[in-house]
Design a protein around this motif. Structure first.
Motif, PDB file in Angstrom:
ATOM      1  N   ALA A 149       0.860  -1.184   0.000  1.00 37.02           N
ATOM      2  CA  ALA A 149       0.000   0.000   0.000  1.00 37.02           C
ATOM      3  C   ALA A 149       0.895   1.233   0.000  1.00 37.02           C
ATOM      4  O   ALA A 149       1.974   1.230   0.584  1.00 37.02           O
ATOM      5  CB  ALA A 149      -0.927   0.014   1.209  1.00 37.02           C
ATOM      6  N   THR A 150       0.421   2.267  -0.660  1.00 40.80           N
ATOM      7  CA  THR A 150       1.168   3.512  -0.754  1.00 40.80           C
ATOM      8  C   THR A 150       0.296   4.655  -0.248  1.00 40.80           C
ATOM      9  O   THR A 150      -0.882   4.750  -0.604  1.00 40.80           O
ATOM     10  CB  THR A 150       1.582   3.786  -2.216  1.00 40.80           C
ATOM     11  OG1 THR A 150       2.370   2.681  -2.672  1.00 40.80           O
ATOM     12  CG2 THR A 150       2.384   5.070  -2.336  1.00 40.80           C
ATOM     13  N   ALA A 151       0.893   5.498   0.597  1.00 41.04           N
ATOM     14  CA  ALA A 151       0.186   6.663   1.141  1.00 41.04           C
ATOM     15  C   ALA A 151       0.687   7.927   0.458  1.00 41.04           C
ATOM     16  O   ALA A 151       1.871   8.054   0.161  1.00 41.04           O
ATOM     17  CB  ALA A 151       0.410   6.764   2.644  1.00 41.04           C
ATOM     18  N   GLU A 152      -0.228   8.843   0.235  1.00 41.93           N
ATOM     19  CA  GLU A 152       0.093  10.174  -0.272  1.00 41.93           C
ATOM     20  C   GLU A 152      -0.386  11.183   0.764  1.00 41.93           C
ATOM     21  O   GLU A 152      -1.516  11.102   1.237  1.00 41.93           O
ATOM     22  CB  GLU A 152      -0.628  10.444  -1.598  1.00 41.93           C
ATOM     23  CG  GLU A 152      -0.236   9.514  -2.719  1.00 41.93           C
ATOM     24  CD  GLU A 152      -1.126   9.690  -3.947  1.00 41.93           C
ATOM     25  OE1 GLU A 152      -1.995  10.580  -3.953  1.00 41.93           O
ATOM     26  OE2 GLU A 152      -0.947   8.900  -4.885  1.00 41.93           O
ATOM     27  N   ASN A 153       0.467  12.106   1.138  1.00 45.36           N
ATOM     28  CA  ASN A 153       0.141  13.165   2.099  1.00 45.36           C
ATOM     29  C   ASN A 153      -0.139  12.643   3.509  1.00 45.36           C
ATOM     30  O   ASN A 153      -0.906  13.232   4.261  1.00 45.36           O
ATOM     31  CB  ASN A 153      -1.019  14.031   1.612  1.00 45.36           C
ATOM     32  CG  ASN A 153      -0.660  14.774   0.349  1.00 45.36           C
ATOM     33  OD1 ASN A 153       0.463  15.262   0.189  1.00 45.36           O
ATOM     34  ND2 ASN A 153      -1.587  14.836  -0.588  1.00 45.36           N
ATOM     35  N   GLY A 154       0.464  11.523   3.868  1.00 45.38           N
ATOM     36  CA  GLY A 154       0.409  11.022   5.242  1.00 45.38           C
ATOM     37  C   GLY A 154      -0.977  10.825   5.786  1.00 45.38           C
ATOM     38  O   GLY A 154      -1.826  10.218   5.140  1.00 45.38           O
ATOM     39  N   ARG A 155      -1.220  11.355   6.986  1.00 45.03           N
ATOM     40  CA  ARG A 155      -2.493  11.150   7.689  1.00 45.03           C
ATOM     41  C   ARG A 155      -3.617  12.012   7.126  1.00 45.03           C
ATOM     42  O   ARG A 155      -4.752  11.929   7.577  1.00 45.03           O
ATOM     43  CB  ARG A 155      -2.322  11.464   9.176  1.00 45.03           C
ATOM     44  CG  ARG A 155      -1.349  10.512   9.880  1.00 45.03           C
ATOM     45  CD  ARG A 155      -1.235  10.866  11.350  1.00 45.03           C
ATOM     46  NE  ARG A 155      -2.478  10.614  12.043  1.00 45.03           N
ATOM     47  CZ  ARG A 155      -2.821   9.446  12.584  1.00 45.03           C
ATOM     48  NH1 ARG A 155      -2.007   8.415  12.506  1.00 45.03           N
ATOM     49  NH2 ARG A 155      -3.968   9.308  13.206  1.00 45.03           N
TER      50      ARG A 155
END
Length: 142
Positions: free
Chosen positions: A14-20
């Motif tokens: 999984a990849t996150a963009e812009n953190g939380r």
């Protein structure tokens, strides 16, 4: 501490963009969600958050471990549920920390049997193994 060695059968990506305060997606497209901090932590609360995702994963994994143990013990866990509550807050050592409360409802066995099954599932569940000794995990039977 010894690091556990495993024979990997599957790897989730999984990849996150812009953190939380952004978006998280799995590489296969089956998971694609907006994440936002909860209102209790000053966020909009508009999307899900990492703690909800962790609670979902832990409860599903623990339910699976409960099934493994129940088959070994020949116990009827039909109709059972597992709820995981994941709390986040300031840690004494600085930064943030997590704690987990697992509650299993197993209607077709007596309370002592349910407690024994939950304890054994806690030894089998990969999430429990990953958190053991790192964060507080409380086990309950409803």
């Amino acid at each position: 501490m010894t690091i556990q060695k495993i024979d990997v059968k599957y790897t989730a990506v999984a990849t996150a963009e812009n953190g939380r305060d952004g978006r998280v997606a799995s590489d296969d497209g089956k998971l694609d969600v907006v994440v936002n901090p909860p209102k209790e932590m000053g966020g909009s609360g508009a999307g899900t958050n990492p703690e909800q995702l962790f609670a979902a994963g832990y409860s599903a994994c623990f339910q699976g471990a409960l099934g493994v143990v129940a088959r070994q013990e020949k116990a009827d866990i039909s109709g059972s549920t597992v709820t995981a509550k994941v709390g986040i807050g300031s840690a004494e050592s600085g930064g943030f920390g997590l704690e987990v409360e697992i509650t299993a409802s197993i209607p077709n066995v007596d309370k002592d049997t349910a407690k024994a099954l939950v304890e054994k599932a806690h030894q089998v569940c990969p999430y429990s193994s990953a958190t053991r000794g790192n964060i507080k995990v409380e086990l309950n039977v409803a």
